[in-house]
Write a protein that holds these residues in place. Sequence first.
Motif, PDB file in Angstrom:
ATOM      1  N   GLN A   1      61.738 -29.868 -28.074  1.00 44.86           N
ATOM      2  CA  GLN A   1      61.458 -30.897 -27.073  1.00 44.86           C
ATOM      3  C   GLN A   1      60.618 -30.332 -25.925  1.00 44.86           C
ATOM      4  N   THR A   2      60.894 -29.080 -25.561  1.00 51.19           N
ATOM      5  CA  THR A   2      60.140 -28.452 -24.471  1.00 51.19           C
ATOM      6  C   THR A   2      58.670 -28.306 -24.839  1.00 51.19           C
ATOM      7  N   PHE A   3      58.402 -27.783 -26.036  1.00 52.04           N
ATOM      8  CA  PHE A   3      57.012 -27.603 -26.472  1.00 52.04           C
ATOM      9  C   PHE A   3      56.296 -28.944 -26.614  1.00 52.04           C
ATOM     10  N   GLU A   4      57.017 -29.966 -27.097  1.00 49.73           N
ATOM     11  CA  GLU A   4      56.416 -31.293 -27.202  1.00 49.73           C
ATOM     12  C   GLU A   4      56.043 -31.820 -25.811  1.00 49.73           C
ATOM     13  N   ALA A   5      56.953 -31.632 -24.846  1.00 55.41           N
ATOM     14  CA  ALA A   5      56.701 -32.118 -23.487  1.00 55.41           C
ATOM     15  C   ALA A   5      55.545 -31.372 -22.828  1.00 55.41           C
ATOM     16  N   LEU A   6      55.355 -30.118 -23.213  1.00 55.19           N
ATOM     17  CA  LEU A   6      54.280 -29.314 -22.637  1.00 55.19           C
ATOM     18  C   LEU A   6      52.936 -29.573 -23.311  1.00 55.19           C
ATOM     19  N   GLY A   7      52.928 -30.416 -24.338  1.00 58.30           N
ATOM     20  CA  GLY A   7      51.677 -30.759 -24.989  1.00 58.30           C
ATOM     21  C   GLY A   7      51.203 -29.781 -26.039  1.00 58.30           C
ATOM     22  N   VAL A   8      52.111 -28.944 -26.548  1.00 59.33           N
ATOM     23  CA  VAL A   8      51.750 -28.049 -27.650  1.00 59.33           C
ATOM     24  C   VAL A   8      51.398 -28.886 -28.869  1.00 59.33           C
ATOM     25  N   ASP A   9      50.436 -28.449 -29.652  1.00 56.49           N
ATOM     26  CA  ASP A   9      50.018 -29.202 -30.833  1.00 56.49           C
ATOM     27  C   ASP A   9      51.214 -29.507 -31.727  1.00 56.49           C
ATOM     28  N   HIS A  10      51.342 -30.783 -32.100  1.00 56.32           N
ATOM     29  CA  HIS A  10      52.496 -31.250 -32.872  1.00 56.32           C
ATOM     30  C   HIS A  10      52.670 -30.486 -34.185  1.00 56.32           C
ATOM     31  N   ALA A  11      51.592 -29.985 -34.746  1.00 56.86           N
ATOM     32  CA  ALA A  11      51.659 -29.314 -36.046  1.00 56.86           C
ATOM     33  C   ALA A  11      52.415 -27.997 -35.998  1.00 56.86           C
ATOM     34  N   VAL A  12      52.563 -27.410 -34.789  1.00 54.60           N
ATOM     35  CA  VAL A  12      53.207 -26.090 -34.711  1.00 54.60           C
ATOM     36  C   VAL A  12      54.439 -26.076 -33.811  1.00 54.60           C
ATOM     37  N   THR A  13      54.817 -27.216 -33.221  1.00 53.48           N
ATOM     38  CA  THR A  13      55.952 -27.196 -32.296  1.00 53.48           C
ATOM     39  C   THR A  13      57.249 -26.767 -32.972  1.00 53.48           C
ATOM     40  N   MET A  14      57.498 -27.238 -34.205  1.00 49.03           N
ATOM     41  CA  MET A  14      58.740 -26.873 -34.892  1.00 49.03           C
ATOM     42  C   MET A  14      58.707 -25.415 -35.333  1.00 49.03           C
ATOM     43  N   HIS A  15      57.561 -24.966 -35.830  1.00 41.90           N
ATOM     44  CA  HIS A  15      57.440 -23.560 -36.220  1.00 41.90           C
ATOM     45  C   HIS A  15      57.695 -22.653 -35.020  1.00 41.90           C
ATOM     46  N   LEU A  16      57.113 -23.034 -33.881  1.00 47.55           N
ATOM     47  CA  LEU A  16      57.236 -22.239 -32.663  1.00 47.55           C
ATOM     48  C   LEU A  16      58.676 -22.248 -32.151  1.00 47.55           C
ATOM     49  N   ALA A  17      59.344 -23.383 -32.259  1.00 49.05           N
ATOM     50  CA  ALA A  17      60.736 -23.478 -31.821  1.00 49.05           C
ATOM     51  C   ALA A  17      61.637 -22.602 -32.678  1.00 49.05           C
ATOM     52  N   ILE A  18      61.441 -22.633 -33.989  1.00 50.48           N
ATOM     53  CA  ILE A  18      62.275 -21.841 -34.891  1.00 50.48           C
ATOM     54  C   ILE A  18      61.998 -20.350 -34.705  1.00 50.48           C
ATOM     55  N   GLY A  19      60.718 -19.972 -34.656  1.00 47.50           N
ATOM     56  CA  GLY A  19      60.381 -18.567 -34.488  1.00 47.50           C
ATOM     57  C   GLY A  19      60.870 -18.010 -33.169  1.00 47.50           C
ATOM     58  N   SER A  20      60.735 -18.786 -32.097  1.00 44.12           N
ATOM     59  CA  SER A  20      61.210 -18.339 -30.788  1.00 44.12           C
ATOM     60  C   SER A  20      62.731 -18.228 -30.772  1.00 44.12           C
ATOM     61  N   SER A  21      63.406 -19.161 -31.433  1.00 43.96           N
ATOM     62  CA  SER A  21      64.862 -19.110 -31.516  1.00 43.96           C
ATOM     63  C   SER A  21      65.325 -17.830 -32.217  1.00 43.96           C
ATOM     64  N   ILE A  22      64.658 -17.492 -33.317  1.00 44.62           N
ATOM     65  CA  ILE A  22      65.000 -16.268 -34.043  1.00 44.62           C
ATOM     66  C   ILE A  22      64.833 -15.056 -33.127  1.00 44.62           C
TER      67      ILE A  22
END
Length: 273
Positions: free
Chosen positions: A43-64
């Motif tokens: 949700q944070t990356f989406e709100a910041l305007g990160v490209d939708h194609a990588v927001t989930m990848h970025l969330a999972i990788g950052s979580s790890i």
Amino acid sequence: MSFDLASVLSLLIPVLVAAAAGGFLAGLFGIGGGAIYVPILYQTFEALGVDHAVTMHLAIGSSIAIIVPTSVRSLVAHWRKDAVDWRLLREWLVAVPLGTVAGVVFATYASSEALRGIFAVLATILGLKMLFGRVPYVLAQDLPGLAGRSAAGFGIGLFSALMGIGGGVLNNTFMTLFNRPMIQAVATSAGVGALISIPGLAAYVVGGWADPLLPPYSLGFVSLLAVAVVTPGSILTVPAGAALAHRLSRRQLEIGFGCFLLLVAGRFVYSLL
């Protein structure tokens, strides 16, 4: 793209709250907190305007990446209480990381929609498990043979990498189904989190390397900004969770966490409609 400073600051409080809750749950349940971090970061990356194609990848990788220090600290906290099954962790030194890398390879080539769908399905299963509590029966009086344990370790690593979690809920279920005490399962899960998060971090960095859609301050599919904000808050609350795990019933928190997972699953399903 560039981040708007005011937008970043407005999102710091919910992210820090998630960090503290994730660290506490890491110690309490032996989980890495990823089930909390992933939806919050998405949700944070989406709100910041990160490209939708990588927001989930970025969330999972950052979580790890965030799970690395919390898992290690949780493991140390439980180690001091002499509750960790070190034999099982030694036997999983290859199987769990191998499953983790396999999960990251799949995630790297999967779409954001596919990852959200996978997270929703797995979050629903885990949420229902948390609501129902410990399974009231056991499959056997002890863990299966080496082949069975290795297959379980590979699966735990695989599904954890796809969700960005430390594998605690999966390992707790596995060990208790084979008649191991819950407190031992919780303590050992902290070690499983380390076996998942360390190779998972490296794999998500490599998998997203030089992707042109990633925002500033990213190292592959890992947001250094998110890691810098969340990690300190999560580390500070791990010991409190580990201490509570050895003293109090966790049933109410299990129910609350289960409801949270189901809400997250519903949110991701809605985003796919």
